[in-house]
Design a protein around this motif. Structure first.
Motif, PDB file in Angstrom:
ATOM      1  N   ALA A   1       0.914  -0.946   0.063  1.00 64.07           N
ATOM      2  CA  ALA A   1       0.025   0.015   0.059  1.00 64.07           C
ATOM      3  C   ALA A   1       0.803   1.142  -0.053  1.00 64.07           C
ATOM      4  CB  ALA A   1      -0.870  -0.095   1.212  1.00 64.07           C
ATOM      5  N   LEU A   2       2.031   1.047   0.724  1.00 62.23           N
ATOM      6  CA  LEU A   2       2.896   2.356   0.856  1.00 62.23           C
ATOM      7  C   LEU A   2       3.460   2.517  -0.519  1.00 62.23           C
ATOM      8  CD1 LEU A   2       5.142   1.842   4.280  1.00 62.23           C
ATOM      9  CD2 LEU A   2       3.415   4.165   3.526  1.00 62.23           C
ATOM     10  N   SER A   3       3.854   1.509  -1.210  1.00 62.60           N
ATOM     11  CA  SER A   3       4.545   1.630  -2.667  1.00 62.60           C
ATOM     12  C   SER A   3       3.292   2.251  -3.480  1.00 62.60           C
ATOM     13  CB  SER A   3       4.889   0.190  -2.994  1.00 62.60           C
ATOM     14  OG  SER A   3       5.510   0.136  -4.209  1.00 62.60           O
ATOM     15  N   PHE A   4       2.142   1.648  -3.421  1.00 66.10           N
ATOM     16  CA  PHE A   4       1.005   2.171  -4.293  1.00 66.10           C
ATOM     17  C   PHE A   4       0.989   3.480  -4.096  1.00 66.10           C
ATOM     18  CE2 PHE A   4      -3.437   3.164  -5.033  1.00 66.10           C
ATOM     19  CZ  PHE A   4      -3.406   2.949  -6.261  1.00 66.10           C
ATOM     20  N   PHE A   5       0.622   4.244  -3.052  1.00 68.17           N
ATOM     21  CA  PHE A   5       0.261   5.566  -2.736  1.00 68.17           C
ATOM     22  C   PHE A   5       1.585   6.484  -2.879  1.00 68.17           C
ATOM     23  CE2 PHE A   5      -3.020   3.645  -0.032  1.00 68.17           C
ATOM     24  CZ  PHE A   5      -3.922   4.167  -0.818  1.00 68.17           C
ATOM     25  N   LEU A   6       2.839   5.977  -2.651  1.00 68.17           N
ATOM     26  CA  LEU A   6       4.089   6.847  -2.562  1.00 68.17           C
ATOM     27  C   LEU A   6       4.709   6.491  -4.109  1.00 68.17           C
ATOM     28  CD1 LEU A   6       5.512   6.420   0.694  1.00 68.17           C
ATOM     29  CD2 LEU A   6       4.147   8.306   0.022  1.00 68.17           C
ATOM     30  N   CYS A   7       4.560   5.386  -4.812  1.00 67.37           N
ATOM     31  CA  CYS A   7       5.312   5.271  -6.119  1.00 67.37           C
ATOM     32  C   CYS A   7       4.268   5.148  -7.330  1.00 67.37           C
ATOM     33  CB  CYS A   7       6.118   4.036  -6.043  1.00 67.37           C
ATOM     34  SG  CYS A   7       7.464   3.916  -4.673  1.00 67.37           S
TER      35      CYS A   7
ATOM     36  N   TRP B   1     -12.451  -1.320 -25.078  1.00 65.17           N
ATOM     37  CA  TRP B   1     -11.871  -2.312 -24.426  1.00 65.17           C
ATOM     38  C   TRP B   1     -10.814  -1.603 -23.492  1.00 65.17           C
ATOM     39  CZ3 TRP B   1     -13.915  -6.746 -23.443  1.00 65.17           C
ATOM     40  CH2 TRP B   1     -14.387  -7.364 -24.622  1.00 65.17           C
ATOM     41  N   GLN B   2     -10.379  -0.705 -24.252  1.00 60.82           N
ATOM     42  CA  GLN B   2      -9.225   0.087 -23.001  1.00 60.82           C
ATOM     43  C   GLN B   2     -10.152   0.539 -21.858  1.00 60.82           C
ATOM     44  OE1 GLN B   2      -6.100   1.174 -23.477  1.00 60.82           O
ATOM     45  NE2 GLN B   2      -5.669   0.730 -25.380  1.00 60.82           N
ATOM     46  N   VAL B   3     -11.267   1.100 -22.018  1.00 65.03           N
ATOM     47  CA  VAL B   3     -12.050   1.481 -20.995  1.00 65.03           C
ATOM     48  C   VAL B   3     -12.400   0.391 -19.875  1.00 65.03           C
ATOM     49  CG1 VAL B   3     -14.462   2.767 -20.305  1.00 65.03           C
ATOM     50  CG2 VAL B   3     -13.080   3.611 -22.132  1.00 65.03           C
ATOM     51  N   VAL B   4     -12.879  -0.736 -20.584  1.00 64.07           N
ATOM     52  CA  VAL B   4     -13.233  -1.744 -19.749  1.00 64.07           C
ATOM     53  C   VAL B   4     -12.071  -2.275 -18.760  1.00 64.07           C
ATOM     54  CG1 VAL B   4     -13.893  -4.239 -19.758  1.00 64.07           C
ATOM     55  CG2 VAL B   4     -15.081  -2.487 -21.214  1.00 64.07           C
ATOM     56  N   ARG B   5     -10.750  -2.380 -19.484  1.00 63.67           N
ATOM     57  CA  ARG B   5      -9.627  -2.682 -18.691  1.00 63.67           C
ATOM     58  C   ARG B   5      -9.250  -1.612 -17.608  1.00 63.67           C
ATOM     59  NH1 ARG B   5      -7.587  -3.925 -24.170  1.00 63.67           N
ATOM     60  NH2 ARG B   5      -7.586  -6.136 -24.511  1.00 63.67           N
ATOM     61  N   LYS B   6      -9.531  -0.662 -17.886  1.00 68.59           N
ATOM     62  CA  LYS B   6      -9.201   0.580 -16.956  1.00 68.59           C
ATOM     63  C   LYS B   6     -10.051   0.384 -15.564  1.00 68.59           C
ATOM     64  CE  LYS B   6      -6.846   3.557 -19.788  1.00 68.59           C
ATOM     65  NZ  LYS B   6      -6.723   4.981 -20.307  1.00 68.59           N
ATOM     66  N   LEU B   7     -11.418   0.215 -15.960  1.00 62.07           N
ATOM     67  CA  LEU B   7     -12.300   0.033 -14.872  1.00 62.07           C
ATOM     68  C   LEU B   7     -11.981  -1.174 -14.022  1.00 62.07           C
ATOM     69  CD1 LEU B   7     -15.493   1.208 -16.682  1.00 62.07           C
ATOM     70  CD2 LEU B   7     -14.402   2.525 -14.683  1.00 62.07           C
ATOM     71  N   VAL B   8     -11.680  -2.427 -14.837  1.00 54.95           N
ATOM     72  CA  VAL B   8     -11.557  -3.699 -13.848  1.00 54.95           C
ATOM     73  C   VAL B   8     -10.343  -3.314 -12.973  1.00 54.95           C
ATOM     74  CG1 VAL B   8     -10.527  -5.792 -14.056  1.00 54.95           C
ATOM     75  CG2 VAL B   8     -12.465  -5.197 -15.793  1.00 54.95           C
ATOM     76  N   ILE B   9      -9.128  -2.642 -13.425  1.00 57.35           N
ATOM     77  CA  ILE B   9      -8.168  -2.341 -12.592  1.00 57.35           C
ATOM     78  C   ILE B   9      -8.480  -1.523 -11.322  1.00 57.35           C
ATOM     79  CG2 ILE B   9      -5.917  -1.407 -12.610  1.00 57.35           C
ATOM     80  CD1 ILE B   9      -5.307  -2.379 -15.228  1.00 57.35           C
ATOM     81  N   ILE B  10      -9.208  -0.597 -11.811  1.00 64.00           N
ATOM     82  CA  ILE B  10      -9.603   0.574 -10.933  1.00 64.00           C
ATOM     83  C   ILE B  10     -10.439  -0.136  -9.689  1.00 64.00           C
ATOM     84  CG2 ILE B  10     -11.064   2.601 -10.137  1.00 64.00           C
ATOM     85  CD1 ILE B  10      -9.790   3.579 -12.880  1.00 64.00           C
ATOM     86  N   LEU B  11     -11.428  -1.034 -10.107  1.00 65.43           N
ATOM     87  CA  LEU B  11     -12.228  -1.911  -9.249  1.00 65.43           C
ATOM     88  C   LEU B  11     -11.260  -2.940  -8.331  1.00 65.43           C
ATOM     89  CD1 LEU B  11     -15.536  -2.465 -11.111  1.00 65.43           C
ATOM     90  CD2 LEU B  11     -15.134  -0.974  -9.101  1.00 65.43           C
ATOM     91  N   PHE B  12     -10.387  -3.573  -8.892  1.00 62.40           N
ATOM     92  CA  PHE B  12      -9.623  -4.504  -8.555  1.00 62.40           C
ATOM     93  C   PHE B  12      -8.673  -3.948  -7.356  1.00 62.40           C
ATOM     94  CE2 PHE B  12      -5.104  -6.199  -8.321  1.00 62.40           C
ATOM     95  CZ  PHE B  12      -5.491  -7.562  -7.857  1.00 62.40           C
ATOM     96  N   ILE B  13      -7.919  -2.839  -7.378  1.00 66.55           N
ATOM     97  CA  ILE B  13      -7.358  -2.176  -6.407  1.00 66.55           C
ATOM     98  C   ILE B  13      -7.960  -2.160  -5.018  1.00 66.55           C
ATOM     99  CG2 ILE B  13      -6.016   0.117  -5.778  1.00 66.55           C
ATOM    100  CD1 ILE B  13      -5.443   0.386  -8.814  1.00 66.55           C
TER     101      ILE B  13
END
Length: 651
Positions: free
Chosen positions: A68-74, A179-191
């Motif tokens: 989580a630190l790596s995600f927010f700081l990097c 498909w770009q939009v779908v992939r981005k939404l999947v990643i954003i929901l996954f986090i």
């Protein structure tokens, strides 16, 4: 460009998370292997596998911290600044690896000493004798070697991490816009889902999560401690300590405080203050009033060496012989105030249960003695009170504290002729010899004596003191015979028992009317065997020795703790209707319950204050009865320290 950097950096975060999960599992496996002797003989690979599984789940939280630190700081920083942040992530990783490697070395020492990984006891070091602790650590725990091991582990894991980090990441695929939009939404929901999953230790709800409070899932103590990684163990220590210190678990509201007061008082009614609930009247003296009373608090004097199954070790022959005589009685169902020495001292001096308030540092302890304090109540019976400590008066402010709580005099290693045996104080033999010379005056006196020799770094010359090491080794389990430290620990218990018994005999020769109350301050830090029962891990013995003592004066249901000593003493020697104040009942009463910070004990069993861990029926009723007493005792103790004479909440 921005999204590609974000996607690359997110994969690097996942690499860090996976790497740390593997590292935690390696440390857990190494810990189990290094202390495998503590598994005993009745273990199976299924037990180990279950511990590794539950440990992996709880370490999802700890690995998630750095991810989580790596995600927010990097990762977020990379997306905003359009710069590669792998170098900063690298510093985060090596810092975490270094901290974990050092904590692992400390864990190995801490477990060997306390048979637990980090717990609330570690906070006592903030108040303890720092010089003596440092001297003991340097002398006994091979600090240089362990630091080198931590550095070597960090370097080795960093080398592996660098190669793992350099593994290729997936490029963001080119595809139609939708498909770009779908992939981005999947990643954003996954986090956030991924974070929640790790937060609850491999689950999406607290009900199915694993955390430090429910992590003791194995029947083997070593494996229960192995399940907690060092990050989670430190969180356990912090959480437990501050819950008690803030009284959060005590529910100090109006209704509960009145119920607590009624339970301790043994009668119904509305209580205006704690003093009202603690007031008791003595039943009448059973003994001729002794001129001299000795309360001996023996360092690390556990109950288990007195058991018949350990008789071949001959560790407690001195006190066993005294307990077997007429004029002596032993209480088996007895607990220390907590698992540290200062808590034993504060329990005896103040009569208060331990609730992590460090009462010896609280201003209220120096304003006037607590109503339950030992020395002022003995003064009303005509006794002057003296505290004898084999260590130094700077330890835990023990001199200032005991004098503030009503003791008339204090003597420590600095006041004695004998030279200190080590940084913790004078050897017990020389200590008792000076007490013998200085305590048998004409005035009635009570002496609280706290010994020190049975304590690391264990420096008494046992051969010179007459230890039969060959007999001791022959009686020890084969797995322990090659452990020089274990042999030394056993030998120091033998020494402490021998010189204490000789002191009692020497006093009785000079003053046959003297009364003795002897107990351990806490149990030994080492166990006789792996996976010892809770009683063997926690109980200390209590002996009452004196001319005229009858063995049947204490009922079969007698059970207590350090705060039971004062009311028991008063019930033995005080005249009828003498007014005194105590949280605990005298051991001369029926159906006693011993209260410590973490455990309770009755004549029927012993258990944890936090969880019944038993089936229904009679056992469940026993736990509920004991838990009610624990809560009331701790709540009124907390109130005395924090609120003093402030009125209890009433309707």
């Amino acid at each position: 460009m921005r999204w590609q950097l974000f996607f690359h950096s997110l994969q690097q975060d996942m690499k860090l998370f996976v790497f740390m999960c593997i590292f935690f599992s390696i440390l857990r496996g190494a810990f189990i292997w290094l202390y495998r002797v503590d598994l005993g003989v009745n273990w199976s690979w299924a037990d180990v596998g279950a511990a590794l599984y539950y440990g992996f789940r709880i370490s999802l939280k700890s690995a998630g911290v750095i991810a989580a630190l790596s995600f927010f700081l990097c990762t977020l920083s990379a997306a905003i600044s359009k710069r590669n942040t792998d170098r900063f992530r690298n510093w985060l990783a090596v810092s975490y690896l270094g901290i974990l490697s050092l904590l692992f070395q400390i864990r190995l020492v801490y477990y060997k000493e306390f048979h637990s990984v980090f717990n609330q006891f570690m906070f006592n070091a903030l108040y303890d004798d720092h010089d003596a602790i440092l001297w003991t650590i340097l002398q006994q725990y091979q600090v240089g070697t362990r630091l080198l091991a931590a550095v070597a582990m960090t370097i080795g894991m960093y080398w592996l991490w660098k190669r793992w980090l350099q593994a290729k990441t997936l490029a963001w695929p080119k595809s139609p816009l939708h498909w770009q939009v779908v992939r981005k939404l999947v990643i954003i929901l996954f986090i956030p889902l991924f974070m929640i999953f790790n937060r609850f230790g491999g689950s999406f709800s607290y009900a199915n999560s694993i955390h430090w409070e429910n992590s003791a899932m194995s029947r083997l103590d070593l494996l229960n401690e192995a399940i907690l990684d060092d990050v989670q163990a430190l969180y356990r220590a912090y959480s437990t300590y501050y819950r008690l210190q803030e009284g959060a678990q005590l529910q100090l509201d109006q209704d509960n405080m009145q119920q607590y007061a009624a339970l301790i008082a043994g009668r119904q009614g509305r209580f205006s203050g704690v003093e009202d609930a603690l007031r008791k009247e003595a039943s009448g003296a059973r003994l001729k009033k002794p001129k001299h009373i000795y309360i001996i608090l023996a360092e690390s004097y556990a109950a288990w060496p007195l058991e018949e199954k350990y008789a071949a070790l001959h560790l407690a022959d001195g006190m066993k012989e005294i307990a077997a005589r007429p004029g002596a009685v032993q209480v088996k169902n007895f607990l220390p105030n907590a698992d540290g020495s200062i808590q034993a001292v504060t329990g005896l001096v103040t009569g208060l249960a331990e609730v992590n308030l460090h009462v010896n540092y609280k201003m209220s302890a120096y304003q006037k003695p607590f109503v339950t304090a030992l020395a002022p109540q003995m003064k009303r019976l005509g006794y002057k009170s003296y505290f004898w400590y084999g260590g130094f008066s700077s330890w835990e402010k023990v001199k200032d504290f005991s004098l503030a709580q009503g003791f008339d005099g204090f003597y420590s290693a600095a006041d004695l002729k004998a030279e200190a045996g080590n940084a913790w104080g004078v050897n017990d033999k020389e200590f008792f010899a000076e007490i013998l010379q200085g305590s048998l005056g004409e005035e009635p006196s009570m002496h609280l004596i706290f010994t020190t020799s049975n304590h690391p770094p264990f420096t008494v010359n046992l051969k010179q003191e007459g230890l039969d090491e060959e007999r001791l080794l022959a009686a020890m389990p084969p797995a322990q015979r090659q452990d020089a430290e274990r042999v030394r620990q056993n030998g120091h218990f033998w020494y402490a028992d021998k010189v204490m018994a000789k002191f009692i005999a020497a006093v009785q020769e000079k003053d046959p009317e003297s009364l003795f109350i002897i107990m351990g301050d806490h149990s030994t830090r080492f166990l006789a065997e792996p996976n010892a029962a809770l009683w063997e891990r926690t109980a200390v013995p209590l002996f009452i020795v004196g001319k005229g003592i009858e063995k049947d004066w204490l009922p079969a249901t007698a059970a207590g703790s350090h705060i039971s000593v004062m009311p028991t003493l008063i019930e033995l020697i005080a005249p009828k209707d003498f007014i005194y104040y105590s949280l605990a009942s005298s051991l001369t009463k029926e159906n006693g319950i011993g209260v410590s910070r973490d455990y309770w004990i009755t004549s029927n069993g012993i258990g944890s204050n936090q969880s019944p861990a038993i089936a229904d029926g009679q056992e469940r009723q026993e736990w509920e009865r004991a838990k009610a007493t624990v809560d009331a005792t701790q709540a009124l103790s907390w109130w005395q320290v924090m609120k003093g004479e402030q009125t209890l909440p009433m309707n």
